[in-house]
Design a protein around this motif. Structure first.
Motif, PDB file in Angstrom:
ATOM      1  N   GLN A  22       0.483  -1.142  -0.348  1.00 52.73           N
ATOM      2  CA  GLN A  22       0.097  -0.073   0.120  1.00 52.73           C
ATOM      3  C   GLN A  22       0.378   1.380  -0.265  1.00 52.73           C
ATOM      4  OE1 GLN A  22      -2.909   0.356  -0.538  1.00 52.73           O
ATOM      5  NE2 GLN A  22      -3.159   2.141  -0.736  1.00 52.73           N
ATOM      6  N   SER A  23       1.664   0.983   0.610  1.00 55.97           N
ATOM      7  CA  SER A  23       2.471   2.547   1.094  1.00 55.97           C
ATOM      8  C   SER A  23       3.546   2.486  -0.707  1.00 55.97           C
ATOM      9  CB  SER A  23       4.366   2.526   2.071  1.00 55.97           C
ATOM     10  OG  SER A  23       3.346   2.541   2.649  1.00 55.97           O
ATOM     11  N   TYR A  24       4.041   1.634  -1.072  1.00 51.84           N
ATOM     12  CA  TYR A  24       4.888   1.903  -2.234  1.00 51.84           C
ATOM     13  C   TYR A  24       3.827   1.775  -3.798  1.00 51.84           C
ATOM     14  CZ  TYR A  24       9.295   2.036   0.070  1.00 51.84           C
ATOM     15  OH  TYR A  24      10.197   2.677   0.546  1.00 51.84           O
ATOM     16  N   PHE A  25       2.669   1.061  -3.462  1.00 50.10           N
ATOM     17  CA  PHE A  25       2.267   1.094  -4.656  1.00 50.10           C
ATOM     18  C   PHE A  25       0.811   1.053  -4.722  1.00 50.10           C
ATOM     19  CE2 PHE A  25       5.505  -1.842  -5.830  1.00 50.10           C
ATOM     20  CZ  PHE A  25       6.228  -1.728  -6.512  1.00 50.10           C
ATOM     21  N   GLY A  26       0.266   1.839  -3.504  1.00 49.27           N
ATOM     22  CA  GLY A  26      -1.047   1.822  -3.500  1.00 49.27           C
ATOM     23  C   GLY A  26      -1.355   3.240  -3.243  1.00 49.27           C
ATOM     24  N   GLN A  45       1.070  -4.449 -10.141  1.00 45.64           N
ATOM     25  CA  GLN A  45       1.420  -5.002 -12.082  1.00 45.64           C
ATOM     26  C   GLN A  45       0.224  -3.760 -12.599  1.00 45.64           C
ATOM     27  OE1 GLN A  45       0.896  -7.832 -14.557  1.00 45.64           O
ATOM     28  NE2 GLN A  45       0.307  -8.791 -12.894  1.00 45.64           N
ATOM     29  N   ASN A  46      -1.361  -3.644 -11.435  1.00 46.81           N
ATOM     30  CA  ASN A  46      -2.049  -2.974 -11.408  1.00 46.81           C
ATOM     31  C   ASN A  46      -2.392  -1.655 -10.896  1.00 46.81           C
ATOM     32  OD1 ASN A  46      -3.120  -5.357 -12.873  1.00 46.81           O
ATOM     33  ND2 ASN A  46      -3.216  -6.571 -10.957  1.00 46.81           N
ATOM     34  N   SER A  47      -0.989  -1.439 -10.043  1.00 45.51           N
ATOM     35  CA  SER A  47      -1.280  -0.393  -9.665  1.00 45.51           C
ATOM     36  C   SER A  47      -1.658   0.992 -10.136  1.00 45.51           C
ATOM     37  CB  SER A  47      -0.279   0.035  -9.052  1.00 45.51           C
ATOM     38  OG  SER A  47       0.149   1.494  -8.125  1.00 45.51           O
ATOM     39  N   PRO A  48      -1.928   2.143 -10.515  1.00 41.27           N
ATOM     40  CA  PRO A  48      -1.793   3.246 -11.026  1.00 41.27           C
ATOM     41  C   PRO A  48      -0.485   3.986 -11.062  1.00 41.27           C
ATOM     42  CG  PRO A  48      -2.992   4.115  -9.092  1.00 41.27           C
ATOM     43  CD  PRO A  48      -2.707   2.488  -8.926  1.00 41.27           C
ATOM     44  N   LEU A  49       0.077   3.339 -10.218  1.00 40.78           N
ATOM     45  CA  LEU A  49       1.559   4.116 -10.469  1.00 40.78           C
ATOM     46  C   LEU A  49       2.709   3.296 -11.284  1.00 40.78           C
ATOM     47  CD1 LEU A  49       2.492   4.712  -7.177  1.00 40.78           C
ATOM     48  CD2 LEU A  49       1.338   6.152  -8.326  1.00 40.78           C
TER      49      LEU A  49
END
Length: 271
Positions: free
Chosen positions: A193-197, A250-254
């Motif tokens: 969550q910290s890096y991809f959320g 991989q599905n993160s908006p980032l």
């Protein structure tokens, strides 16, 4: 075949083979994925110093490239202690050359939002100390299995990362050695969550839609390194590492780019 007494070629090649990403801009998140030691040292303490030129990404999932020149410095004592830029600070309880296991302290460097326009409005992730452990087992002079656990990263300081990998090293000629490596990384929900959320508050300031990243496989990596032994103390290595984000990462908006290729050219001196 040329071999250094303190740092045999398998140990040196494995350093860069498991991940050219070890020191890359994006792969500070992948640093410390394994402890790479020379088993039970014989003949005294030893270290290595050098530098590496790395072409990588701004952050995991970034589609922007960045090149840096970064230092390499590691030292290992016969009493089990070690410290350096690739292994962190720790203690190896094993006295067997085929096995390493122990505890260590590493650092997760976090992520500054000014690193990329893609991160604007998400805020910074602070530098965090990580406590952890490691276990390596050498199946032969050419093959080794590696694993590590690190805890303490992320916004709430409770991110957990587990790395499992394997390394293969073989002499192609008296002065040339090839190293191959694979690594898979699992992260808990706090780290992900910290890096991809994207939290609801971050969604307001960043423009991204809210996104919840759960625990799971973060990425898998494969690397190849070719090392030239100048003399028993000096080595030059070129390497490539391919990484692929998995699951919620991989599905993160980032994640603007799921797959990443990182290159490295490095030189080291054993002392």
């Amino acid at each position: 075949m040329l071999v250094t007494k303190r740092f045999p070629l398998p140990a040196l090649t494995a350093l860069l083979a498991v991940g050219a990403t070890l020191f890359s801009p994006l792969a500070f998140a992948q640093a410390f994925d394994a402890v790479r030691l020379n088993g039970a040292l014989r003949g005294g303490d030893g270290g290595r110093v050098g530098a590496a030129l790395i072409s990588g990404r701004q952050y995991q999932g970034s589609d922007e490239r960045r090149t840096l020149l970064l230092p390499l410095l590691d030292y290992q004592w016969t009493n089990g202690w070690f410290a350096g830029t690739t292994n962190g600070i720790g203690y190896n309880f094993s006295s067997q050359p085929a096995m390493d296991f122990g505890a260590r302290l590493t650092v997760d460097p976090g992520r500054n939002e000014n690193r990329s326009n893609r991160l604007g409005g998400l805020g910074d992730i602070g530098i965090r100390p990580e406590l952890g452990g490691f276990y390596n087992y050498r199946l032969s002079d050419s093959v080794a299995l590696t694993s590590s656990l690190r805890y303490g990263s992320g916004n709430d300081r409770n991110g957990l990362v587990i790395d499992i990998g394997a390394v293969y090293s073989v002499a192609l000629a008296p002065r040339w050695r090839l190293g191959l490596g694979v690594t898979a990384t699992y992260a808990n929900a706090n780290y992900m969550q910290s890096y991809f959320g994207v939290t609801p508050a971050q969604a307001v300031t960043s423009g991204y839609a809210p996104y919840t990243a759960g625990a799971g496989l973060r990425d898998i990596r494969a690397g190849a390194a070719l090392t030239y032994i100048v003399n028993p103390k000096v080595a030059i290595t070129t390497a490539l590492s391919a990484s692929s984000l998995q699951g919620d990462a991989q599905n993160s908006p980032l994640a603007r780019q799921r797959n990443t290729l990182t290159g490295i050219v490095g030189a080291s001196y054993a002392f």
